[in-house]
Motif scaffolding. Structure first.
Motif, short mmCIF file in Angstrom:
data_model
loop_
_atom_site.label_atom_id
_atom_site.label_comp_id
_atom_site.label_asym_id
_atom_site.label_seq_id
_atom_site.Cartn_x
_atom_site.Cartn_y
_atom_site.Cartn_z
N HIS A 10 81.42 35.24 8.89
CA HIS A 10 80.99 34.65 7.61
C HIS A 10 81.13 35.70 6.51
O HIS A 10 80.66 36.83 6.64
N SER A 11 81.81 35.30 5.44
CA SER A 11 82.21 36.22 4.39
C SER A 11 82.25 35.49 3.06
O SER A 11 82.41 34.26 3.02
N PRO A 12 82.13 36.20 1.92
CA PRO A 12 82.30 35.54 0.62
C PRO A 12 83.74 35.17 0.31
O PRO A 12 84.00 34.47 -0.67
N LEU A 13 84.69 35.63 1.15
CA LEU A 13 86.11 35.33 0.93
C LEU A 13 86.50 34.09 1.73
O LEU A 13 86.54 34.11 2.95
N THR A 14 86.76 33.01 1.00
CA THR A 14 86.96 31.71 1.65
C THR A 14 88.42 31.27 1.73
O THR A 14 88.70 30.13 2.09
N SER A 15 89.35 32.15 1.40
CA SER A 15 90.77 31.83 1.56
C SER A 15 91.51 33.10 1.94
O SER A 15 90.97 34.21 1.82
N LYS A 16 92.76 32.96 2.38
CA LYS A 16 93.56 34.13 2.75
C LYS A 16 93.85 35.00 1.53
O LYS A 16 94.00 36.21 1.66
N PHE A 17 93.94 34.39 0.37
CA PHE A 17 94.27 35.13 -0.85
C PHE A 17 93.13 36.08 -1.20
O PHE A 17 91.99 35.66 -1.40
N VAL A 26 88.08 48.06 2.12
CA VAL A 26 86.97 47.75 1.20
C VAL A 26 85.68 47.92 2.00
O VAL A 26 85.16 46.98 2.59
N GLU A 27 85.20 49.14 2.02
CA GLU A 27 84.07 49.47 2.89
C GLU A 27 82.77 48.81 2.45
O GLU A 27 81.84 48.70 3.24
N CYS A 28 82.70 48.36 1.19
CA CYS A 28 81.47 47.73 0.70
C CYS A 28 81.46 46.22 0.91
O CYS A 28 80.48 45.55 0.57
N LEU A 29 82.52 45.66 1.48
CA LEU A 29 82.59 44.21 1.70
C LEU A 29 81.77 43.83 2.93
O LEU A 29 82.08 44.22 4.05
N GLU A 30 80.72 43.05 2.72
CA GLU A 30 79.80 42.69 3.79
C GLU A 30 80.19 41.37 4.44
O GLU A 30 80.80 40.50 3.81
N GLY A 31 79.83 41.23 5.71
CA GLY A 31 80.06 39.99 6.44
C GLY A 31 79.12 39.91 7.62
O GLY A 31 78.55 40.91 8.05
N ASP A 32 78.95 38.69 8.13
CA ASP A 32 78.07 38.46 9.28
C ASP A 32 78.85 37.80 10.42
O ASP A 32 79.75 36.99 10.18
N ILE A 33 78.47 38.16 11.62
CA ILE A 33 79.04 37.55 12.82
C ILE A 33 77.95 36.72 13.48
O ILE A 33 76.91 37.25 13.90
N ILE A 97 96.75 36.68 17.20
CA ILE A 97 95.52 37.41 17.49
C ILE A 97 95.43 38.63 16.57
O ILE A 97 96.40 39.38 16.42
N GLY A 98 94.27 38.82 15.96
CA GLY A 98 94.03 39.97 15.10
C GLY A 98 93.08 40.96 15.75
O GLY A 98 92.28 40.61 16.64
N LEU A 99 93.18 42.21 15.33
CA LEU A 99 92.33 43.28 15.85
C LEU A 99 91.83 44.10 14.67
O LEU A 99 92.62 44.60 13.87
N SER A 100 90.52 44.24 14.53
CA SER A 100 89.94 44.95 13.40
C SER A 100 88.80 45.84 13.85
O SER A 100 87.99 45.46 14.71
N SER A 101 88.73 47.02 13.25
CA SER A 101 87.61 47.92 13.46
C SER A 101 86.70 47.85 12.24
O SER A 101 87.15 48.07 11.11
N VAL A 102 85.43 47.52 12.44
CA VAL A 102 84.48 47.36 11.34
C VAL A 102 83.22 48.17 11.63
O VAL A 102 82.89 48.45 12.79
N ARG A 103 82.53 48.52 10.57
CA ARG A 103 81.28 49.27 10.73
C ARG A 103 80.13 48.31 10.98
O ARG A 103 79.96 47.33 10.24
N LEU A 104 79.34 48.60 11.99
CA LEU A 104 78.18 47.78 12.33
C LEU A 104 76.97 48.33 11.58
O LEU A 104 76.49 49.43 11.86
N GLN A 105 76.49 47.55 10.61
CA GLN A 105 75.33 47.99 9.82
C GLN A 105 74.01 47.71 10.52
O GLN A 105 73.04 48.44 10.32
N VAL A 120 80.44 45.73 7.75
CA VAL A 120 81.12 45.98 6.48
C VAL A 120 82.55 46.43 6.77
O VAL A 120 82.84 46.99 7.82
N GLY A 121 83.42 46.14 5.79
CA GLY A 121 84.80 46.61 5.88
C GLY A 121 85.74 45.72 6.64
O GLY A 121 86.84 46.14 7.01
#
Length: 227
Positions: A10-17, A26-33, A97-105, A120-121
């Motif tokens: 879940h993220s504030p970014l709701t499209s691919k653009f 963008v290390e300050c971009l927050e999201g929830d799993i 399939i995508g692979l991403s490393s993110v920081r766990l806050q 974040v990130g």
């Protein structure tokens, strides 16, 4: 092999653009799993709070069609040079399939959703299905001083972001910095170079409208989406 979706992002970014082209940019971009009901047992994440970073294995779910390409044109190369898809991180892959490393806050728990991971990130859009989560382990996952192919030969040029027409007041301070970081990465297709063209980037229920002239991106309007 069948892969189960264990969670959604879940993220504030709701499209691919506007999605960052890589995680961590963008290390300050927050999201929830948020986990699927079958995986909301806290035992699934026991011990995960001890790691600063995690790997996400996820689906390129926003691809409208199953388009597999042998070669693609990476944005870093300006869309002018073709590379083998397996030498890139393009979404047009044999398996999406995508692979991403993110920081766990942090991890919180509630009665409805069970454990929720706050990160974040990430470079995932809202609603992205997640197949698996693994801890990032520095001694095994970090490789310093290695070659990075064509990435070593090109530097991504950031844009200078200007908020015009009092558009900066449409955001809280922390939101504004996230938006500034996202836009500085230049979300336009790399073959676009029309200083009069207005683009729109969906963000947290708003359409951020901007144009780019040279190295300057100007936010010209922010419009609330109508429900």
């Amino acid at each position: 092999m069948t892969l189960d979706v264990i969670a959604h992002f879940h993220s504030p970014l709701t499209s691919k653009f506007g999605i960052p082209r890589q995680s961590g940019l963008v290390e300050c971009l927050e999201g929830d799993i948020v986990f699927q009901p079958a995986y909301r047992n806290p035992d699934y994440v026991r011990g995960l709070e001890g790691f600063d970073y995690i790997w996400l294995i996820w689906a390129f779910s926003a691809n409208a069609h199953n388009d597999v390409r042998a070669t693609v044109r990476p944005p870093l190369l300006g869309g002018n040079e073709a590379m083998g898809v397996l030498a890139t991180r393009s979404p047009y892959r044999p398996n999406p399939i995508g692979l991403s490393s993110v920081r766990l806050q942090g991890i919180t728990f509630d009665e409805k959703h069970g454990p929720v991971l706050h990160v974040v990130g990430a470079d995932l859009m809202d609603g992205t299905p997640i197949y698996d989560i693994k801890p990032y382990v520095e001694y095994a996952d970090a490789h310093v001083g290695v070659r990075n192919g064509f990435v070593d030969k090109r530097e991504w040029k950031s844009l200078h972001v200007v908020f015009g027409n009092d558009t900066a007041n449409c955001f809280f301070d922390d939101e504004r910095e996230v938006v500034r970081s996202l836009l500085s990465l230049d979300p336009r297709p790399q073959y676009h170079d029309d200083p009069q063209r207005i683009y729109g980037m969906p963000y947290a229920g708003r359409d951020i409208r901007f144009r780019v002239d040279g190295g300057i991106l100007t936010v010209v309007d922010v419009v609330e989406f109508q429900e």
